[in-house]
Design an enzyme around this catalytic site. Structure first.
Site, short mmCIF file in Angstrom:
data_model
loop_
_atom_site.label_atom_id
_atom_site.label_comp_id
_atom_site.label_asym_id
_atom_site.label_seq_id
_atom_site.Cartn_x
_atom_site.Cartn_y
_atom_site.Cartn_z
N ASN A 150 0.60 -1.23 -0.14
CA ASN A 150 -0.03 -0.19 0.10
C ASN A 150 0.81 1.12 -0.02
O ASN A 150 0.55 2.16 -0.61
CB ASN A 150 -0.98 -0.05 1.09
CG ASN A 150 -0.43 -0.17 2.49
OD1 ASN A 150 0.72 -0.81 2.63
ND2 ASN A 150 -1.02 0.72 3.55
N GLU A 248 3.27 -5.76 12.17
CA GLU A 248 1.96 -4.34 11.99
C GLU A 248 1.28 -4.82 11.08
O GLU A 248 1.47 -5.22 10.02
CB GLU A 248 3.03 -3.18 11.69
CG GLU A 248 4.04 -2.65 12.30
CD GLU A 248 3.52 -2.15 13.70
OE1 GLU A 248 2.52 -1.60 13.68
OE2 GLU A 248 4.41 -2.05 14.71
N GLU A 461 6.90 0.07 16.16
CA GLU A 461 7.82 0.76 15.35
C GLU A 461 7.77 2.20 15.87
O GLU A 461 7.30 2.81 16.57
CB GLU A 461 7.56 0.72 13.98
CG GLU A 461 7.33 -0.82 13.47
CD GLU A 461 7.20 -0.79 12.14
OE1 GLU A 461 6.28 -0.22 11.29
OE2 GLU A 461 7.77 -1.81 11.58
P1 NAD Z 1 0.24 -9.26 2.74
O1 NAD Z 1 0.13 -9.99 4.54
O2 NAD Z 1 -0.61 -10.15 2.00
O3 NAD Z 1 1.75 -9.11 2.37
C1 NAD Z 1 2.58 -8.43 3.11
C2 NAD Z 1 4.05 -9.06 2.59
O4 NAD Z 1 3.94 -10.36 3.36
C3 NAD Z 1 4.26 -9.21 1.39
O5 NAD Z 1 5.49 -8.77 0.84
C4 NAD Z 1 3.87 -10.55 0.99
O6 NAD Z 1 4.60 -11.19 -0.01
C5 NAD Z 1 4.47 -11.11 2.32
N1 NAD Z 1 4.00 -12.62 2.61
C6 NAD Z 1 3.02 -13.10 2.35
N2 NAD Z 1 2.88 -14.37 2.75
C7 NAD Z 1 4.17 -14.61 3.48
C8 NAD Z 1 4.48 -15.60 4.28
N3 NAD Z 1 3.81 -16.69 4.48
N4 NAD Z 1 5.72 -15.43 4.90
C9 NAD Z 1 6.34 -14.28 4.90
N5 NAD Z 1 5.83 -13.27 4.21
C10 NAD Z 1 4.71 -13.45 3.54
O7 NAD Z 1 -0.34 -7.94 3.00
P2 NAD Z 1 -0.69 -7.01 1.94
O8 NAD Z 1 -1.80 -7.36 1.28
O9 NAD Z 1 0.47 -6.66 1.10
O10 NAD Z 1 -0.89 -5.77 2.67
C11 NAD Z 1 -2.22 -5.20 3.22
C12 NAD Z 1 -2.38 -5.49 4.77
O11 NAD Z 1 -1.15 -4.70 5.30
C13 NAD Z 1 -3.59 -4.74 5.24
O12 NAD Z 1 -4.22 -5.75 6.17
C14 NAD Z 1 -3.17 -3.71 5.97
O13 NAD Z 1 -3.89 -3.33 6.93
C15 NAD Z 1 -1.79 -3.82 6.31
N6 NAD Z 1 -0.86 -2.89 6.81
C16 NAD Z 1 -0.60 -2.60 8.13
C17 NAD Z 1 0.26 -1.56 8.43
C18 NAD Z 1 0.40 -1.25 9.83
O14 NAD Z 1 1.47 -0.47 10.08
N7 NAD Z 1 -0.23 -1.83 10.97
C19 NAD Z 1 0.72 -0.68 7.39
C20 NAD Z 1 0.36 -1.02 6.21
C21 NAD Z 1 -0.39 -2.23 5.68
#
Ligand code: NAD
Length: 480
Positions: A150, A248, A461
């Protein structure tokens, strides 16, 4: 077509498999670059490089480490326009937003931690005249940093900057949906003279590359930002290995508007906090609760403003809402709009995919959507949608709105609009959120702890929290 490469041991290299994944520009719905389909063998090469670089980097004088990081920050600023265009192309966000927020924040993250390391001091405790205790905080080793799609470069640098500043070497994985700016960043690291192996970026799929990083026995700390479901999987893998974890995760943030608020500020900021970056910011307030006496007025004025937001080509300066990040994500968001209607919701505006004229005709655009008439505990109001969709609900008392606000499994952030000082403190204290914005939203001071309660995450963080995460603590007690 751009071919993105891994950055391992100071060099830009293809994946061990020789295979590449397609990367789509969501505003035009077409493949525009390819990225390495890396696997555990690439991660092993990255770990080997990070291990080889570790002794020199962790022992380097902080002034020298700082100078290299500051040089990288300067190069980001130099390439602001190029990076912003790349971020917009890859993510779908308006280029104007990337120029104003994403890329400047990436260099600010690096400057903040690069200078912070100069002030990161150890504590000492004098125990009467009997003993002296001093506490050392030394780099934890190789850090694994995994980031989402995002806010690609913004969140990528938010993790790697404190890790590198603290003296760790890093194996990092950006999202496979938005790898481009991390690739451009790796070129800037080379130009800035970052020693080889200090930062390694391995591109590819989460279950392959991300999982290999989390499972790797030589990586003692994992800093992850992404979805709660992925966070659970990472925790399940890392916990039995006793790794340090910073997670996060998702959010379903309440935006609470009391009748005594500064009306104009509450209204205009709520439009931003609902729809900035297409609602794809973890801090977006997706559930708006409005005190009953001003509820009808708020729904009407808010909806009118939302209707005037221009959706379209992210390169167009007038556009406020670009494309959502992928076709799959668009379908997920649209499915929630259907669910909301099945649950009895009324669409006040939006509620559908938009077709944009010209080069973006096949892009993934959704009209900003406002929904009313739903109970606080229905699925639409409990599950994270992470798109340009908000609900508005009325409330009568503080107790009631606190119950609504705290009712989800998430607890990342909450926003509160009131001019009443005592109520501010009372409500802020009872909100189960890691971050509470009062009469503002996303007003960031990088020294403050950032993170969520409940299923929004583990750890914090920002500021010293991040520096402490990437260091190992030791207390030395000397009897006098
Ligand atoms: P996601 O969990 O699908 O992916 C995040 C990252 O994790 C990607 O790089 C992905 O390739 C990797 N990943 C996927 N499976 C994995 C595994 N088994 N082991 C290790 N890594 C793996 O999330 P997304 O769709 O990319 O992002 C959206 C989500 O992120 C939303 O839920 C949003 O709320 C959250 N988000 C949270 C914050 C925060 O600070 N709390 C900030 C931004 C986004």
């Amino acid at each position: 077509m751009v071919t993105i490469l891994n950055y391992i041991n100071g060099k830009l290299v293809g994946p061990n498999s020789g295979n590449y994944l397609e990367n789509v520009n969501p505003a035009i719905g077409k493949v525009f670059s390819q990225l390495p389909d890396s696997d555990e063998k690439d991660v092993q090469l990255a770990v080997d490089a990070a291990q080889a670089a570790y002794n020199d980097w962790s022992a380097m004088a902080v002034e020298k480490r700082q100078a290299i990081l500051l040089k990288i920050a300067d190069l980001i600023d130099r390439d602001l326009t190029e990076l912003a265009l790349a971020e917009s192309e890859d993510q779908g966000k308006p280029v104007k937003l990337a120029i104003a927020v994403d890329i400047p924040r990436a260099s600010a993250n690096i400057r903040f931690f690069a200078t912070g390391i100069q002030h990161f001091a150890s504590e000492a405790h004098i125990t009467g005249n009997e003993a002296v205790n001093y506490t050392t905080r030394t780099p934890i080793g190789i850090a694994g940093c995994i980031s989402p799609w995002n806010l690609p470069l913004y969140l990528f640098t938010w993790k790697i900057a404190p890790a590198l500043a603290a003296g760790c070497t890093v194996v990092a994985k950006p999202s496979e949906l938005t790898p481009l700016t991390a690739y451009l960043f790796s070129k800037l690291c080379i130009e800035a003279g970052l020693p080889k192996g200090v930062l390694n970026i391995v591109h590819g799929l989460g279950p392959k590359v991300g999982q290999a990083i989390v499972e790797h026995p030589q990586i003692p700390a994992i800093s992850f930002t992404g979805g709660t479901v992925t966070g659970k999987r990472i925790a399940a893998t890392a916990a039995p290995m006793f790794k340090k974890l910073s997670l996060e995760l998702g959010g379903k943030n309440p935006n609470i508007i009391f009748a005594d608020c500064n009306w104009e500020q509450a209204l205009s900021t709520s439009v931003l906090s609902s729809f900035s970056n297409q609602g794809e910011i973890c801090l977006c307030g997706s559930r708006i609760f409005v005190e009953r006496p001003v509820y009808d007025r708020f729904v009407s004025e808010f909806t009118n403003r939302v209707k005037s937001l221009t959706v379209g080509d992210p390169l167009d300066e007038k556009v406020k809402i670009g494309a959502v990040n992928s076709e799959a994500h668009m379908n997920k968001v649209l499915s929630y709009i259907i669910l909301a209607q099945e649950e009895g919701g009324k669409i006040e505006c939006g509620g559908e995919r938009i077709t944009v004229e010209g080069r973006c005709a096949n892009g993934y655009f959704i009209a900003p959507t406002v929904i009313t008439g739903l109970p606080y505990d229905c699925r639409t109001n409990q599950e994270e949608i992470f798109g340009p969709v908000v609900t508005i609900m009325p409330f009568d008392t503080e107790e009631e709105v606190l119950q609504y606000a705290n009712s989800t499994t998430y607890g990342l952030s909450a926003t509160l609009w009131t001019e009443n000082l005592t109520r501010t403190h009372r409500v802020a204290a009872q909100l189960k959120s890691g971050i509470v914005w009062v009469n503002c939203w996303l007003f960031r001071d990088l020294r403050t702890p950032f993170g969520g309660m409940k299923q929004s995450g583990v750890g914090r963080e920002g500021g010293w929290e991040a520096m402490r995460f990437f260091t190992e603590t030791k207390n030395v007690c000397i009897k006098l």
